[in-house]
Scaffold this active site. Structure first.
Site, PDB file in Angstrom:
ATOM      1  N   HIS A 115       0.755  -1.045   0.170  1.00  7.71           N
ATOM      2  CA  HIS A 115       0.042   0.022   0.046  1.00  7.71           C
ATOM      3  C   HIS A 115       1.008   1.182   0.077  1.00  7.71           C
ATOM      4  O   HIS A 115       1.933   1.280   0.493  1.00  7.71           O
ATOM      5  CB  HIS A 115      -0.925   0.170   1.196  1.00  7.71           C
ATOM      6  CG  HIS A 115      -1.755  -1.337   1.203  1.00  7.71           C
ATOM      7  ND1 HIS A 115      -3.125  -1.250   0.826  1.00  7.71           N
ATOM      8  CD2 HIS A 115      -1.663  -2.379   1.858  1.00  7.71           C
ATOM      9  CE1 HIS A 115      -3.697  -2.355   0.823  1.00  7.71           C
ATOM     10  NE2 HIS A 115      -2.889  -3.179   1.616  1.00  7.71           N
ATOM     11  N   GLY A 142       9.516 -22.290   8.157  1.00 10.56           N
ATOM     12  CA  GLY A 142       8.203 -22.020   8.783  1.00 10.56           C
ATOM     13  C   GLY A 142       7.945 -20.430   9.160  1.00 10.56           C
ATOM     14  O   GLY A 142       8.762 -20.269   9.921  1.00 10.56           O
ATOM     15  N   THR A 165      12.722  -8.449   3.423  1.00 12.39           N
ATOM     16  CA  THR A 165      12.250  -7.199   3.115  1.00 12.39           C
ATOM     17  C   THR A 165      13.225  -6.624   1.949  1.00 12.39           C
ATOM     18  O   THR A 165      12.956  -5.637   1.204  1.00 12.39           O
ATOM     19  CB  THR A 165      12.618  -6.231   4.209  1.00 12.39           C
ATOM     20  OG1 THR A 165      13.858  -6.165   4.605  1.00 12.39           O
ATOM     21  CG2 THR A 165      11.460  -6.523   5.304  1.00 12.39           C
ATOM     22  N   LYS A 183      25.562 -16.724   6.268  1.00 14.36           N
ATOM     23  CA  LYS A 183      26.698 -17.109   5.672  1.00 14.36           C
ATOM     24  C   LYS A 183      26.462 -17.605   4.059  1.00 14.36           C
ATOM     25  O   LYS A 183      25.285 -17.859   3.745  1.00 14.36           O
ATOM     26  CB  LYS A 183      27.254 -18.311   6.563  1.00 14.36           C
ATOM     27  CG  LYS A 183      26.327 -19.498   6.373  1.00 14.36           C
ATOM     28  CD  LYS A 183      27.033 -20.570   7.500  1.00 14.36           C
ATOM     29  CE  LYS A 183      25.987 -21.917   7.230  1.00 14.36           C
ATOM     30  NZ  LYS A 183      26.780 -23.130   8.076  1.00 14.36           N
TER      31      LYS A 183
END
Length: 186
Positions: A115, A142, A165, A183
């Site tokens: 958004h 997970g 991100t 790593k």
């Protein structure tokens, strides 16, 4: 000639998600997902046909454990031998491309949806989408969240619970919030 809201959405431009065409496509996806998520282990041919009808592409040997959720489905391209464990979500208001031999742990979320950051623009209601690409031979632990516009390079491993991100290069182990390279694997 004016562009459709779907064309704007797939181009990464501001678009109106309440557009009738987009709303109808989401309703179609919800109906297919409901059937898929309510199917049983004894209905594997049905599951396969529902996934093929829902997704833009489903490679051979792909397996998605129900329940699974997505916005449209048709913008998702799955390579061969993709495995998604229980409770995965893909918000595919832009293209989501997943390579071959990719595995998702339970509860992995992939968000192409975003958004506007400017509050005055955001409250007007427009939405945005950025494509997500996950290379071949990637493992995503997970509970990880893959954010809009991210590319994860081939052969990388993303630790459980990570929030990705920004782009992750090939053949690394990356983890954390925000996710960062821990790593190199090669």
């Amino acid at each position: 000639m004016a562009r459709t809201e779907k064309e704007k959405m797939l181009a990464g431009e501001l678009y109106n998600a309440t557009d009738p065409q987009l709303t109808a496509e989401r309703v179609r996806a919800r109906k297919l997902l409901r059937s898929y998520n309510q199917s049983t282990e004894d209905e594997l041919p049905l599951r396969g046909s529902l996934l093929t009808e829902l997704m833009g592409k489903v490679g051979a040997g792909t397996w998605i454990e129900p329940p699974f959720r997505c916005d449209y489905g048709e913008h998702i391209q799955l390579g061969e031998r993709v495995f998604m464990n229980f409770d995965c979500v893909i918000l595919d208001c832009n293209r989501v491309t997943i390579g071959d031999d990719v595995a998702f742990g339970p509860g992995v979320h992939v968000y192409a949806a975003t958004h506007p950051l400017d509050a005055d623009e955001r409250i007007k209601g427009p939405e945005l989408g950025r494509p997500v690409t996950i290379g071949s031979k990637v493992w995503i632990g997970g509970g990880a969240i893959i954010c809009p516009g991210v590319t994860i390079g081939e052969g990388s491993t993303i630790g459980a619970g990570s929030v990705v991100t920004r782009d992750i290069p090939p053949y690394v182990f990356a983890a954390g919030n925000p996710c960062r390279v821990i790593k190199k694997l090669r």
